[in-house]
Design an enzyme around this catalytic site. Structure first.
Site, mmCIF file in Angstrom:
data_model
loop_
_atom_site.group_PDB
_atom_site.id
_atom_site.type_symbol
_atom_site.label_atom_id
_atom_site.label_comp_id
_atom_site.label_asym_id
_atom_site.label_seq_id
_atom_site.Cartn_x
_atom_site.Cartn_y
_atom_site.Cartn_z
ATOM 1 N N GLU A 1 0.812 -1.226 0.000
ATOM 2 C CA GLU A 1 0.000 0.000 0.000
ATOM 3 C C GLU A 1 0.842 1.272 0.000
ATOM 4 O OE1 GLU A 1 -4.174 -0.446 1.500
ATOM 5 O OE2 GLU A 1 -3.049 -1.133 3.262
ATOM 6 N N HIS B 1 -0.211 5.346 7.550
ATOM 7 C CA HIS B 1 -1.411 4.530 7.283
ATOM 8 C C HIS B 1 -1.515 3.516 8.405
ATOM 9 C CE1 HIS B 1 -4.397 1.877 5.783
ATOM 10 N NE2 HIS B 1 -3.543 0.891 5.569
ATOM 11 N N HIS C 1 -4.409 0.885 11.014
ATOM 12 C CA HIS C 1 -5.691 0.208 11.215
ATOM 13 C C HIS C 1 -6.131 0.398 12.659
ATOM 14 C CE1 HIS C 1 -4.043 -2.971 8.101
ATOM 15 N NE2 HIS C 1 -4.266 -1.798 7.543
#
Lengths: 240, 240, 240, 240
Positions: free
Chosen positions: C78, C97, C99
């Site tokens: 990603e 980035h 989660h």
């Protein structure tokens, strides 16, 4: 082979540290054991945080909650919880009083009773009774069990069960051995956490009465070794 | 280059410790691996807490759940969960049974099914089936899977999936490798935590069927190295 | 006095470990920094868990997301998230980035948007936009940002803001320095935790627009030293 | 026997570390003590994260919130919280300002007030007042207490109480000793956690007025030794 009293004292020191590490007690809360040499006595630390308890901190009490040895150490104010349970329950050999956070919402809820929802929560026995000090002693107390009358009132609510909640305060957990009481506290906590989350999802299936009563071992079978106790002891013993 | 059996045993010991450290198992719960030398055998520890498992604790079982070696160690009562899954699922090479707290509310909810809501939860495959032991075995059990009949019943509920919940008890998680099963457990836990919180906010968008089925690698591509396994192993290996 | 590139690489290694320790990333998630020597490049680790990243793990990328050096290390799939943000946002010098669990319920909620509710959450800028990969790319993806088109789509949703959520996946957080991005991630997490709990209590007062826009330092004032960064660095540096 | 000022400084350093370890403060938040030698002075660290505070970080302030010593260290922007409380409350000897997560939902809720629900929460005194900076200073502030006028406004909301919440920001906690303030913070946090969960279950019984006012020791009795402080100090002192 250690004498029963030495084994009891060692397990009591370990239980203090285990209950602290597992989040059942914090700086407050306490655990005791009935003296294997004398059913009219129980052993508990003086008023020190459980995580710090060592053998030298242990004191001897009678079932009236009063000291049976000379000391300038201050005993726990709420030793009457333990005294009354030992007095009323000949089967009980260990007692824990704690303020475990997960059960406190159930101790003040007007609508939801803590009850077994997972298999390890069967130890709760069914809907867990809630002792409200105000019922017998009015609503101007500091909510602590500071005499034998209050302890006996709580013990009546506990009845023949393993666990009773104390409204806005905590719980009392009783058992036949120290490891059994420690596991009961931890399983009470896990059950409470699950039940609170299940409430948020809506309707749920609690354990059936037959799933609560069914013993973990069939009659005649030797009880299983305590897998959890070995792990709990290791966790408070390891040094990096 | 270690023999497959040695690599399997090493990974199994690591998996025990990782699952304990990551909060998937506590003193209870277990993980096993199918013997790479013999599909009719699986390897699992004796009834000891996962965080303490070492190579010397590992035992060999047949797909009937019974020991294939002499030992005075007591095996896990619920070895039949593993035996039945290996028997019914030729594709499965590793199995974990756990009581992970986050999935237990979904195991007893009458209205909400655990299902993929985050991309790493795709491993759940869709709505996760719930096995209720009472359906086939009545409501007076202790809820443990203590024989092969019960294990096969659970395996039927698992079907071709990776995960099944066990009402008021826990989950079984199956996979093609030990690292895959460990990751599936951890991703199941994260998905459950998110879904429970999403339920509290109101309506939410779960993963679409196409988002669940879409493989992480395109056909023909080599699978990606397991970034998570390296981290998990390091966490249980580091000494301060 | 270290060269800017060396300081950037050091801060990037620290940021990886800090974000892991603070629970923003787990074995997945990544952070990058724009190369201080060349605005068309950014620096990020290969596909390794953030808690394990060392200087030797860092690679150089162009704003097309592709490697600018020879290596047999596999880069993060990603990386296009970072590439597109650097491409679209000349003001941004660092990107994360993640989660993070606390924001995921807001990423899938149909009714509640993550928004500033506590003063440290002002960095969110207002209601946080949610990028849904299915809008442009259909509902049969694996939800990962695996090419520059998807990265640019996400960057459009981010717009001029600091944070965008990715439906059922995670978030992207952008900032002018690595410490600013790390703090933004941690404050996003805290705000989300508070907002979820506030939702459970009923109606609540979010930050007013003027409380979001008001800068922490008056114009002309030197920015305050970063109290948090010193603490975060110490937490990943201490050895018992 | 240490001088009172040395004991105060030592307890202040310990309090910083304890409040950080116990999750009351993070990199932000601060604690102070009134100078035992001069009621017009208080002692607090410069703008450094509490977990890192050492004796050399401590500075002296007047009740106007300004430094009384030469230093190039930057003081906490919000020192005016402490200054105003010491000015308005002759009985207060220690103050903590924190952003404890558990109380923040109550600081923004339009319907639910934080209030004592467990016996250790009696320190809250009743429904905890919420200071909303916008009431007097408008809705375009950065919500920080950056001058004495704002500090005095907050102190008015605190009144004679131990705790006041700050809308969307945090809390101020006052007490007669450093250990008392530390315990008040920790008990505020536990009460908030329980109350939030009790709200999720439905109606619940808070503490009665008489249960809040009833002192923990009867008049004339010596106060009990602080069991918690010993444990808290040990937790930040132990080295593996």
């Amino acid at each position: 082979m250690p004498e029963p009293i030495d084994a009891a004292r060692l397990d009591l020191v370990l239980a203090n540290r285990i209950l602290a590490r597992e989040g059942i007690v914090d700086a407050f809360g306490h655990v005791s054991v009935r003296d294997p040499r004398n059913r009219e006595r129980f052993i508990m630390a003086w008023a020190r945080a459980p995580e710090l308890i060592e053998d030298a901190d242990l004191l001897e009490f009678g079932l009236d909650g009063e000291l049976r040895q000379q000391t300038d150490r201050v005993p726990y104010l709420e030793r009457y919880i333990h005294a009354a349970v030992y007095e009323q329950r000949p089967d009980v050999m260990a007692v824990c009083h704690n303020h475990t956070l997960s059960i406190l919402p159930f101790s003040i809820s007007k609508t939801v009773r803590l009850r077994p929802v997972v298999h390890t929560g069967a130890v709760l026995g069914g809907e867990v009774p809630v002792w409200n000090i105000a019922d017998e002693f009015g609503d101007r107390t500091n909510m602590l069990v500071v005499n034998l009358a209050q302890g006996r009132s709580l013990a009546r609510t506990l009845g023949k069960g393993r666990v009773a909640l104390m409204r806005g305060h905590g719980s009392v957990v009783a058992g036949v051995t120290i490891p059994a009481v420690v596991s009961a506290c931890i399983n009470m906590d896990k059950n409470a956490r699950v039940q609170l989350q299940a409430e948020q999802l809506g309707e749920y299936t609690p354990l059936a009465p037959g799933e609560i009563e069914r013993p973990a071992v069939a009659p005649g079978e030797a009880p299983l070794p305590d897998r959890a106790w070995e792990a709990f002891v290791r966790r408070v013993s390891d040094r990096a």
